[in-house]
Design a protein around this motif. Structure first.
Motif, PDB file in Angstrom:
ATOM      1  N   TYR A  30      16.493   2.846 -21.715  1.00  0.00           N
ATOM      2  CA  TYR A  30      15.805   1.556 -21.570  1.00  0.00           C
ATOM      3  C   TYR A  30      16.053   0.679 -22.790  1.00  0.00           C
ATOM      4  O   TYR A  30      16.338   1.172 -23.877  1.00  0.00           O
ATOM      5  CB  TYR A  30      14.314   1.769 -21.327  1.00  0.00           C
ATOM      6  N   PRO A  31      15.935  -0.649 -22.620  1.00  0.00           N
ATOM      7  CA  PRO A  31      16.147  -1.543 -23.754  1.00  0.00           C
ATOM      8  C   PRO A  31      15.063  -1.344 -24.803  1.00  0.00           C
ATOM      9  O   PRO A  31      13.896  -1.126 -24.458  1.00  0.00           O
ATOM     10  CB  PRO A  31      16.046  -2.945 -23.147  1.00  0.00           C
ATOM     11  N   LYS A  32      15.435  -1.399 -26.059  1.00  0.00           N
ATOM     12  CA  LYS A  32      14.514  -1.144 -27.168  1.00  0.00           C
ATOM     13  C   LYS A  32      13.293  -2.049 -27.111  1.00  0.00           C
ATOM     14  O   LYS A  32      12.173  -1.590 -27.193  1.00  0.00           O
ATOM     15  CB  LYS A  32      15.267  -1.359 -28.482  1.00  0.00           C
ATOM     16  N   SER A  33      13.511  -3.373 -26.968  1.00  0.00           N
ATOM     17  CA  SER A  33      12.334  -4.247 -27.053  1.00  0.00           C
ATOM     18  C   SER A  33      12.237  -5.316 -25.975  1.00  0.00           C
ATOM     19  O   SER A  33      11.166  -5.863 -25.767  1.00  0.00           O
ATOM     20  CB  SER A  33      12.284  -4.908 -28.438  1.00  0.00           C
ATOM     21  N   LEU A  34      13.319  -5.626 -25.301  1.00  0.00           N
ATOM     22  CA  LEU A  34      13.259  -6.718 -24.328  1.00  0.00           C
ATOM     23  C   LEU A  34      13.075  -6.214 -22.898  1.00  0.00           C
ATOM     24  O   LEU A  34      13.377  -5.060 -22.592  1.00  0.00           O
ATOM     25  CB  LEU A  34      14.530  -7.570 -24.415  1.00  0.00           C
ATOM     26  N   ASP A  35      12.631  -7.121 -22.030  1.00  0.00           N
ATOM     27  CA  ASP A  35      12.418  -6.786 -20.625  1.00  0.00           C
ATOM     28  C   ASP A  35      13.642  -7.228 -19.826  1.00  0.00           C
ATOM     29  O   ASP A  35      14.090  -8.363 -19.971  1.00  0.00           O
ATOM     30  CB  ASP A  35      11.147  -7.538 -20.162  1.00  0.00           C
ATOM     31  N   VAL A  36      14.162  -6.350 -18.979  1.00  0.00           N
ATOM     32  CA  VAL A  36      15.363  -6.709 -18.210  1.00  0.00           C
ATOM     33  C   VAL A  36      15.031  -7.298 -16.836  1.00  0.00           C
ATOM     34  O   VAL A  36      15.925  -7.780 -16.139  1.00  0.00           O
ATOM     35  CB  VAL A  36      16.310  -5.495 -17.993  1.00  0.00           C
ATOM     36  N   ALA A  37      13.757  -7.263 -16.447  1.00  0.00           N
ATOM     37  CA  ALA A  37      13.383  -7.705 -15.101  1.00  0.00           C
ATOM     38  C   ALA A  37      13.870  -9.131 -14.836  1.00  0.00           C
ATOM     39  O   ALA A  37      13.627 -10.041 -15.627  1.00  0.00           O
ATOM     40  CB  ALA A  37      11.861  -7.613 -14.932  1.00  0.00           C
ATOM     41  N   ALA A  82      23.829   1.399 -16.607  1.00  0.00           N
ATOM     42  CA  ALA A  82      23.646   0.424 -15.523  1.00  0.00           C
ATOM     43  C   ALA A  82      22.566   0.881 -14.544  1.00  0.00           C
ATOM     44  O   ALA A  82      21.699   0.097 -14.137  1.00  0.00           O
ATOM     45  CB  ALA A  82      24.968   0.219 -14.791  1.00  0.00           C
ATOM     46  N   LYS A  83      22.605   2.161 -14.162  1.00  0.00           N
ATOM     47  CA  LYS A  83      21.624   2.692 -13.212  1.00  0.00           C
ATOM     48  C   LYS A  83      20.211   2.510 -13.745  1.00  0.00           C
ATOM     49  O   LYS A  83      19.291   2.115 -13.030  1.00  0.00           O
ATOM     50  CB  LYS A  83      21.879   4.192 -12.984  1.00  0.00           C
ATOM     51  N   ASN A  84      20.046   2.805 -15.022  1.00  0.00           N
ATOM     52  CA  ASN A  84      18.723   2.698 -15.625  1.00  0.00           C
ATOM     53  C   ASN A  84      18.242   1.254 -15.713  1.00  0.00           C
ATOM     54  O   ASN A  84      17.078   0.967 -15.446  1.00  0.00           O
ATOM     55  CB  ASN A  84      18.729   3.351 -17.007  1.00  0.00           C
ATOM     56  N   VAL A  85      19.147   0.366 -16.078  1.00  0.00           N
ATOM     57  CA  VAL A  85      18.782  -1.046 -16.206  1.00  0.00           C
ATOM     58  C   VAL A  85      18.435  -1.631 -14.832  1.00  0.00           C
ATOM     59  O   VAL A  85      17.466  -2.377 -14.678  1.00  0.00           O
ATOM     60  CB  VAL A  85      19.935  -1.813 -16.903  1.00  0.00           C
ATOM     61  N   LEU A  86      19.202  -1.245 -13.814  1.00  0.00           N
ATOM     62  CA  LEU A  86      18.905  -1.713 -12.452  1.00  0.00           C
ATOM     63  C   LEU A  86      17.573  -1.146 -11.981  1.00  0.00           C
ATOM     64  O   LEU A  86      16.784  -1.835 -11.328  1.00  0.00           O
ATOM     65  CB  LEU A  86      20.037  -1.328 -11.489  1.00  0.00           C
ATOM     66  N   SER A 111      21.033  -8.324 -11.940  1.00  0.00           N
ATOM     67  CA  SER A 111      22.417  -7.854 -11.763  1.00  0.00           C
ATOM     68  C   SER A 111      22.896  -7.241 -13.070  1.00  0.00           C
ATOM     69  O   SER A 111      22.342  -7.499 -14.132  1.00  0.00           O
ATOM     70  CB  SER A 111      23.323  -9.028 -11.396  1.00  0.00           C
ATOM     71  N   VAL A 112      23.923  -6.393 -12.938  1.00  0.00           N
ATOM     72  CA  VAL A 112      24.523  -5.806 -14.140  1.00  0.00           C
ATOM     73  C   VAL A 112      26.029  -5.987 -14.107  1.00  0.00           C
ATOM     74  O   VAL A 112      26.693  -5.689 -13.098  1.00  0.00           O
ATOM     75  CB  VAL A 112      24.214  -4.286 -14.266  1.00  0.00           C
ATOM     76  N   LYS A 113      26.565  -6.502 -15.188  1.00  0.00           N
ATOM     77  CA  LYS A 113      28.009  -6.574 -15.375  1.00  0.00           C
ATOM     78  C   LYS A 113      28.349  -5.673 -16.549  1.00  0.00           C
ATOM     79  O   LYS A 113      27.563  -5.574 -17.498  1.00  0.00           O
ATOM     80  CB  LYS A 113      28.445  -8.007 -15.676  1.00  0.00           C
ATOM     81  N   ALA A 114      29.506  -5.013 -16.463  1.00  0.00           N
ATOM     82  CA  ALA A 114      29.919  -4.105 -17.539  1.00  0.00           C
ATOM     83  C   ALA A 114      31.134  -4.683 -18.234  1.00  0.00           C
ATOM     84  O   ALA A 114      32.081  -5.127 -17.580  1.00  0.00           O
ATOM     85  CB  ALA A 114      30.251  -2.737 -16.962  1.00  0.00           C
ATOM     86  N   VAL A 115      31.092  -4.686 -19.552  1.00  0.00           N
ATOM     87  CA  VAL A 115      32.200  -5.237 -20.316  1.00  0.00           C
ATOM     88  C   VAL A 115      32.647  -4.249 -21.381  1.00  0.00           C
ATOM     89  O   VAL A 115      31.808  -3.623 -22.034  1.00  0.00           O
ATOM     90  CB  VAL A 115      31.771  -6.531 -21.061  1.00  0.00           C
ATOM     91  N   CYS A 116      33.956  -4.113 -21.531  1.00  0.00           N
ATOM     92  CA  CYS A 116      34.443  -3.332 -22.658  1.00  0.00           C
ATOM     93  C   CYS A 116      35.683  -4.005 -23.217  1.00  0.00           C
ATOM     94  O   CYS A 116      36.311  -4.835 -22.551  1.00  0.00           O
ATOM     95  CB  CYS A 116      34.768  -1.901 -22.253  1.00  0.00           C
ATOM     96  N   THR A 117      36.025  -3.656 -24.455  1.00  0.00           N
ATOM     97  CA  THR A 117      37.275  -4.148 -25.021  1.00  0.00           C
ATOM     98  C   THR A 117      38.431  -3.320 -24.464  1.00  0.00           C
ATOM     99  O   THR A 117      39.397  -3.874 -23.944  1.00  0.00           O
ATOM    100  CB  THR A 117      37.231  -4.064 -26.562  1.00  0.00           C
TER     101      THR A 117
END
Ligand code: R5P
Length: 297
Positions: A202-209, A230-234, A240-246
């Motif tokens: 889960y996010p340390k301090s912010l709400d993802v809702a 992603a599963k946890n955030v959803l 929505s969740v987008k995934a980014v990597c370098t």
């Protein structure tokens, strides 16, 4: 001072973009494999001033490393100007300490051997632990973070963004992307239920809702880290969740794992070729190269 940009096959087009941005000539290195499988490279013409050697190190890390090493050795015979390697994805970077007794520090072996054969500078992108450059190279080096390019990709595409790092180690990258995007940022913490064994993230301090969450990491390899995040955030109500990597290493069905976890879009840079390598690091690399040259001259 003139420069010649040399492209090894694994430059992914980055050599050409850098050559055009800096206004220098582009020369293709000759490459073949001997009948027994050994790697062969040849520098077909002398550099006009500084030699810039461009090659990423995935796929086929071992071969790419040897090509780089042999090319640096070949260039060192001309020995008039500096030899700078541009390595967008530096392989072996995750083995950056002896996690177990008897293990090598692989990234140390890679960096030290390049320098021993004549390397005079290095530009790389989003290194797993940037500190290894200072620890194992005595020549100048730059680690470029393509945060602006990544943020640029999402500008106007997300309405209520929250940028998340999958762990605290990845926070700086997420913060830089968020700043360019004018979004909030946070990092995920992992907790295991001692009774059920279930892992919660889960996010340390912010709400993802209700948020359009963008999770940003350096590497997606098997996709395990990102899929779980992603599963946890959803599960916590993200819109929505987008995934980014370098670096889109993407092995063992990573992309399927990511989409199956509910990720709406996967975005990566072009340091490693993949179907989702949509953001070019060439502008960042050219900037880094200019900075390095100023430092060296
Ligand atoms: C780990 O420290 C890295 O920053 C990435 O999170 C990791 O390498 C991703 O690997 P995978 O996709 O296999 O979970």
């Amino acid at each position: 001072l003139g420069m010649t940009v040399y492209s090894l096959e694994a430059s992914n087009g980055i050599a050409a973009q850098v050559a055009r941005q800096l206004g220098d000539e582009l020369v293709f290195l000759e490459k073949k494999t001997f009948p027994d499988g050994e790697v062969y490279v040849r520098v077909p013409s002398k550099p006009k001033g500084i030699a810039i050697l461009v090659s990423t190190m995935y796929p086929n890390q071992e071969k790419r490393f040897l090509e780089l090493l042999f090319s640096v050795e070949a260039l060192s015979a001309y020995a008039e100007g500096s030899i700078i390697a541009v390595v967008p994805y530096l392989a072996f970077a995750r083995q950056d300490k002896r996690f177990l007794e008897g293990e090598p520090i692989s990234v140390k072996a890679v960096l030290k051997s390049l320098e021993a054969l004549g390397l005079s500078g290095l530009v790389t992108v989003d290194l797993h632990q940037p500190r290894v450059l200072g620890e194992y190279l005595s020549v100048p080096s730059i680690n470029v973070l393509p945060a602006e390019e990544i943020a640029g990709y999402f500008k106007g595409k997300v309405s209520n963004p929250l940028v998340l790092a999958p762990d605290i180690g990845a926070l700086e990258r997420a913060k830089r992307v968020a700043e360019h995007l004018g979004a909030e940022f946070d990092y995920l913490v992992k907790e295991r239920d001692r009774v059920t064994g279930e892992v919660k993230i889960y996010p340390k301090s912010l709400d993802v809702a209700g948020k359009d969450v963008i999770i940003v990491d350096d590497i997606i390899s098997t996709g395990g880290t990102m899929a779980l995040a992603a599963k946890n955030v959803l599960g916590s109500g993200a819109k929505s969740v987008k995934a980014v990597c370098t670096h889109a290493v993407m092995v063992q069905g990573a992309l399927d794992k990511l989409y199956y976890a509910g990720i709406e879009e996967v975005v990566a840079t072009d340091t490693v070729p993949s179907p989702v390598s949509k953001v070019s690091v060439a502008p960042s690399v050219a900037r880094g190269l200019r900075e390095l040259l100023e430092e060296m001259l």
